[in-house]
Write an enzyme that holds these catalytic residues in place. Structure first.
Site, PDB file in Angstrom:
ATOM      1  N   GLY A 244      48.772  37.854 -90.678  1.00  0.00           N
ATOM      2  CA  GLY A 244      47.981  39.039 -91.563  1.00  0.00           C
ATOM      3  C   GLY A 244      48.972  40.329 -91.355  1.00  0.00           C
ATOM      4  O   GLY A 244      47.963  41.437 -91.052  1.00  0.00           O
TER       5      GLY A 244
ATOM      6  N   GLY B 274      46.300  46.345 -92.692  1.00  0.00           N
ATOM      7  CA  GLY B 274      45.184  46.929 -91.835  1.00  0.00           C
ATOM      8  C   GLY B 274      45.300  46.496 -90.246  1.00  0.00           C
ATOM      9  O   GLY B 274      46.411  46.746 -89.650  1.00  0.00           O
TER      10      GLY B 274
ATOM     11  N   ARG C  87      52.714  38.440 -98.595  1.00  0.00           N
ATOM     12  CA  ARG C  87      53.347  39.562 -99.273  1.00  0.00           C
ATOM     13  C   ARG C  87      54.434  40.026 -98.456  1.00  0.00           C
ATOM     14  O   ARG C  87      54.474  40.910 -97.573  1.00  0.00           O
ATOM     15  CB  ARG C  87      52.269  40.903 -99.438  1.00  0.00           C
TER      16      ARG C  87
ATOM     17  N   ASP D 216      51.020  30.984 -96.732  1.00  0.00           N
ATOM     18  CA  ASP D 216      49.818  31.206 -96.958  1.00  0.00           C
ATOM     19  C   ASP D 216      49.213  30.450 -95.581  1.00  0.00           C
ATOM     20  O   ASP D 216      49.458  29.246 -95.616  1.00  0.00           O
ATOM     21  CB  ASP D 216      49.303  30.398 -98.239  1.00  0.00           C
TER      22      ASP D 216
ATOM     23  N   TYR E  41      30.764  34.109 -95.107  1.00  0.00           N
ATOM     24  CA  TYR E  41      31.830  34.953 -94.085  1.00  0.00           C
ATOM     25  C   TYR E  41      31.040  35.039 -92.929  1.00  0.00           C
ATOM     26  O   TYR E  41      32.079  34.668 -91.957  1.00  0.00           O
ATOM     27  CB  TYR E  41      31.705  36.594 -94.788  1.00  0.00           C
TER      28      TYR E  41
ATOM     29  N   LYS F 250      32.980  33.650 -89.321  1.00  0.00           N
ATOM     30  CA  LYS F 250      33.538  34.152 -88.040  1.00  0.00           C
ATOM     31  C   LYS F 250      32.382  33.608 -86.808  1.00  0.00           C
ATOM     32  O   LYS F 250      32.977  33.817 -85.616  1.00  0.00           O
ATOM     33  CB  LYS F 250      33.059  35.793 -88.208  1.00  0.00           C
TER      34      LYS F 250
ATOM     35  N   VAL G 151      35.937  48.539 -89.859  1.00  0.00           N
ATOM     36  CA  VAL G 151      37.185  49.249 -89.977  1.00  0.00           C
ATOM     37  C   VAL G 151      37.876  49.455 -91.385  1.00  0.00           C
ATOM     38  O   VAL G 151      37.812  48.478 -92.177  1.00  0.00           O
ATOM     39  CB  VAL G 151      38.187  48.287 -89.339  1.00  0.00           C
TER      40      VAL G 151
ATOM     41  N   THR H  89      40.185  49.270 -93.776  1.00  0.00           N
ATOM     42  CA  THR H  89      41.574  48.701 -94.193  1.00  0.00           C
ATOM     43  C   THR H  89      41.467  48.226 -95.722  1.00  0.00           C
ATOM     44  O   THR H  89      40.173  48.629 -96.239  1.00  0.00           O
ATOM     45  CB  THR H  89      41.697  47.182 -93.335  1.00  0.00           C
TER      46      THR H  89
HETATM   47  P1  NDP Z   1      43.256  43.458 -94.774  1.00  0.00           P
HETATM   48  O1  NDP Z   1      42.878  42.871 -95.957  1.00  0.00           O
HETATM   49  O2  NDP Z   1      43.714  44.828 -94.482  1.00  0.00           O
HETATM   50  O3  NDP Z   1      44.241  42.422 -94.114  1.00  0.00           O
HETATM   51  C1  NDP Z   1      44.062  41.057 -94.226  1.00  0.00           C
HETATM   52  C2  NDP Z   1      45.394  40.378 -93.973  1.00  0.00           C
HETATM   53  O4  NDP Z   1      45.372  38.812 -93.888  1.00  0.00           O
HETATM   54  C3  NDP Z   1      46.582  40.668 -94.628  1.00  0.00           C
HETATM   55  O5  NDP Z   1      47.613  41.002 -93.970  1.00  0.00           O
HETATM   56  C4  NDP Z   1      46.871  39.456 -95.546  1.00  0.00           C
HETATM   57  O6  NDP Z   1      48.038  39.229 -95.669  1.00  0.00           O
HETATM   58  C5  NDP Z   1      46.168  38.287 -94.357  1.00  0.00           C
HETATM   59  N1  NDP Z   1      45.700  37.406 -95.249  1.00  0.00           N
HETATM   60  C6  NDP Z   1      44.730  37.177 -95.885  1.00  0.00           C
HETATM   61  N2  NDP Z   1      44.640  35.942 -96.661  1.00  0.00           N
HETATM   62  C7  NDP Z   1      45.689  35.239 -96.153  1.00  0.00           C
HETATM   63  C8  NDP Z   1      46.283  34.023 -96.350  1.00  0.00           C
HETATM   64  N3  NDP Z   1      45.675  32.973 -97.251  1.00  0.00           N
HETATM   65  N4  NDP Z   1      47.423  33.325 -95.738  1.00  0.00           N
HETATM   66  C9  NDP Z   1      48.132  34.430 -95.002  1.00  0.00           C
HETATM   67  N5  NDP Z   1      47.643  35.628 -94.749  1.00  0.00           N
HETATM   68  C10 NDP Z   1      46.504  35.996 -95.411  1.00  0.00           C
HETATM   69  O7  NDP Z   1      41.785  43.094 -93.737  1.00  0.00           O
HETATM   70  P2  NDP Z   1      41.645  43.320 -92.144  1.00  0.00           P
HETATM   71  O8  NDP Z   1      42.882  44.069 -91.482  1.00  0.00           O
HETATM   72  O9  NDP Z   1      40.374  44.334 -92.073  1.00  0.00           O
HETATM   73  O10 NDP Z   1      41.139  42.109 -91.620  1.00  0.00           O
HETATM   74  C11 NDP Z   1      42.080  41.479 -90.475  1.00  0.00           C
HETATM   75  C12 NDP Z   1      40.959  40.749 -89.888  1.00  0.00           C
HETATM   76  O11 NDP Z   1      40.043  41.390 -89.380  1.00  0.00           O
HETATM   77  C13 NDP Z   1      40.152  39.721 -90.689  1.00  0.00           C
HETATM   78  O12 NDP Z   1      40.185  38.345 -90.124  1.00  0.00           O
HETATM   79  C14 NDP Z   1      39.140  40.038 -91.016  1.00  0.00           C
HETATM   80  O13 NDP Z   1      37.911  39.339 -91.203  1.00  0.00           O
HETATM   81  C15 NDP Z   1      38.569  41.010 -89.470  1.00  0.00           C
HETATM   82  N6  NDP Z   1      37.626  41.836 -89.546  1.00  0.00           N
HETATM   83  C16 NDP Z   1      37.798  42.961 -90.205  1.00  0.00           C
HETATM   84  C17 NDP Z   1      36.829  44.046 -90.167  1.00  0.00           C
HETATM   85  C18 NDP Z   1      36.831  45.184 -90.983  1.00  0.00           C
HETATM   86  O14 NDP Z   1      35.923  45.899 -91.097  1.00  0.00           O
HETATM   87  N7  NDP Z   1      38.022  45.389 -91.604  1.00  0.00           N
HETATM   88  C19 NDP Z   1      35.811  43.763 -89.202  1.00  0.00           C
HETATM   89  C20 NDP Z   1      35.984  42.732 -88.384  1.00  0.00           C
HETATM   90  C21 NDP Z   1      36.791  41.716 -88.606  1.00  0.00           C
HETATM   91  P3  NDP Z   1      48.678  38.599 -97.324  1.00  0.00           P
HETATM   92  O15 NDP Z   1      47.730  39.162 -98.384  1.00  0.00           O
HETATM   93  O16 NDP Z   1      49.919  39.461 -97.417  1.00  0.00           O
HETATM   94  O17 NDP Z   1      48.762  37.315 -96.916  1.00  0.00           O
HETATM   95  C1  8X3 Z   2      33.916  42.643 -91.233  1.00  0.00           C
HETATM   96  C2  8X3 Z   2      32.698  43.507 -90.886  1.00  0.00           C
HETATM   97  O1  8X3 Z   2      30.311  43.858 -91.036  1.00  0.00           O
HETATM   98  O2  8X3 Z   2      31.760  43.810 -93.350  1.00  0.00           O
HETATM   99  O3  8X3 Z   2      33.863  41.567 -90.473  1.00  0.00           O
HETATM  100  O4  8X3 Z   2      31.138  41.697 -91.973  1.00  0.00           O
HETATM  101  S1  8X3 Z   2      31.404  43.355 -91.797  1.00  0.00           S
END
Ligand code: NDP
Ligand code: 8X3
Length: 250
Positions: free
Chosen positions: A10, A14, A36, A58, A151, A155, A184, A186
Site C-alpha cells: 500500500g 497515505g 497503481r 493486488d 471493517y 481489523k 488519519v 488519507t
Molecule cells: P489509503 O487509501 O490512503 O491507502 C491504502 C493503500 O492500500 C493504497 O496504497 C492502496 O494501493 C493499497 N491497497 C488497497 N487495496 C489494495 C489491494 N487490493 N491490493 C494492493 N494494495 C491495495 O489509506 P490509509 O493510508 O489510511 O490506509 C493504510 C492502512 O491504514 C489500511 O490498512 C487502513 O485500514 C489503516 N488505517 C487507516 C486509518 C485512517 O484513519 N486512515 C486508521 C487506522 C488504520 P492501490 O490502490 O494503489 O493498490
Molecule cells: C480507520 C479508523 O475509526 O474510521 O481504521 O475505523 S476508523
C-alpha cells in the site's frame, strides 16, 4: 553496514507512501507495492532505482503475490522489515444493509491479503532468523462501532493475527508488531465512501486529525530499536480523539 530492506504494501498512498518516504529518507532500501503503478514510480523518481524497487500486484491475488516476491532479484531478497499496510474500508452501513462485495473486499484485502504477503516474505526471514513484521491494525480492531461491522471485524482479525504471529515467530528470531491508528486523513475515507469527497472531508472536520507522516515516524522509530527491543503494539490517536467515536469537534 548493508542498507536494510523494508517491504511496504500500500505504498501508493497515505500511511504506506509516507512510511516508504520516511524510511527511504533514513537510509532504508524500499520494496514498494501497490496496484497503481504510476504512483509507485513516483517513489523511484524521488529516490532512484537503487533505493526503491516496485512491485505491482493486488494483495487479493495470492499467485501474483507469491510470484512477485519469489522473482525479486538477488539484491532485493533479504527483506528485513515487512510493513503490512495495504487495506481499506469499503462502505459504512448497518449489517442488515451491507453490500456483500464490500464485505468481500475488506476481508480479502485487509485479512487474506496480509496473510498472503506474510507467507511470501516469511521463508527468507526464518532462514536468516531475523526480521520485523509490522501489521497496520486500527482503533477499529479494538472497538466495534456502529456500521463498522465488517471493517471492524477485519481489523480485529489483524489484531488477533498480530498477537498469534508474535507467538508463532518468537522462536524464529522475528519481531511482530502492530500499529493501531485512530483518524488519519488519507484517501481512506474517499475509498470508504466510494469517491464522495465531501463526505470523506466531513470525517475530519472540526478537529486536527493525524497525518500519514505521524504514523510513518512512529514506524521508523519502531524499526530502529535495538535488536533485543520489540515495541509490540502502539495505539496512536489525534489529541482530539478519545475512542473510535468520541472526538472533540469545535
Ligand atoms: P489509503 O487509501 O490512503 O491507502 C491504502 C493503500 O492500500 C493504497 O496504497 C492502496 O494501493 C493499497 N491497497 C488497497 N487495496 C489494495 C489491494 N487490493 N491490493 C494492493 N494494495 C491495495 O489509506 P490509509 O493510508 O489510511 O490506509 C493504510 C492502512 O491504514 C489500511 O490498512 C487502513 O485500514 C489503516 N488505517 C487507516 C486509518 C485512517 O484513519 N486512515 C486508521 C487506522 C488504520 P492501490 O490502490 O494503489 O493498490
Ligand atoms: C480507520 C479508523 O475509526 O474510521 O481504521 O475505523 S476508523
Amino acid at each position: 553496514m548493508a542498507q536494510k530492506i523494508a517491504f511496504v504494501t500500500g505504498a501508493t498512498s497515505g500511511i504506506g507512501k509516507a512510511t516508504a518516504v520516511v524510511l527511504a529518507q533514513n537510509g532504508f532500501k524500499i520494496i514498494a507495492a501497490g496496484r497503481r503503478e504510476e504512483r509507485l514510480h513516483e517513489l523511484v523518481d524521488l529516490f532512484g532505482a537503487d533505493q526503491v524497487k516496485t512491485l505491482q500486484f493486488d494483495v487479493r491475488d495470492n499467485a501474483a503475490v507469491q510470484e512477485a516476491v519469489q522473482n525479486l532479484p538477488e539484491e532485493w531478497r533479504q527483506i528485513d522489515v515487512l510493513i503490512n499496510n495495504a487495506g481499506n474500508a469499503h462502505g459504512l452501513a448497518p449489517i442488515q444493509s451491507g453490500d456483500v462485495n464490500d464485505w468481500d473486499a475488506m476481508l480479502d484485502i485487509n485479512v487474506k491479503g496480509l496473510l498472503y504477503v506474510t507467507k511470501a516474505v516469511l521463508p527468507g526471514m526464518i532462514e536468516r532468523k531475523s526480521g520485523h513484521i509490522i501489521n497496520i491494525g486500527s482503533i477499529a480492531g479494538k472497538e466495534a462501532y456502529a456500521n463498522g461491522n465488517v471493517y471492524c471485524a477485519s481489523k480485529f482479525a489483524v489484531d488477533a493475527l498480530s498477537k498469534s504471529m508474535r507467538i508463532d515467530l518468537v522462536h524464529e528470531g522475528i519481531k511482530v508488531s502492530e500499529v493501531n491508528p485512530g483518524a488519519v486523513e488519507t484517501e481512506f475515507s474517499e475509498v470508504r465512501f466510494k469517491g464522495d469527497k465531501a463526505r470523506a472531508a466531513s470525517v475530519y472536520q472540526g478537529f486536527e486529525p493525524l497525518v500519514a507522516e505521524d504514523i510513518a515516524e512512529i514506524i521508523h522509530f519502531m524499526v530502529t530499536r535495538p535488536k533485543h527491543v520489540n515495541l509490540a503494539e502502539v495505539m496512536v490517536l489525534p489529541t482530539a480523539q478519545a475512542s473510535a467515536t468520541v472526538i472533540s469537534r469545535q
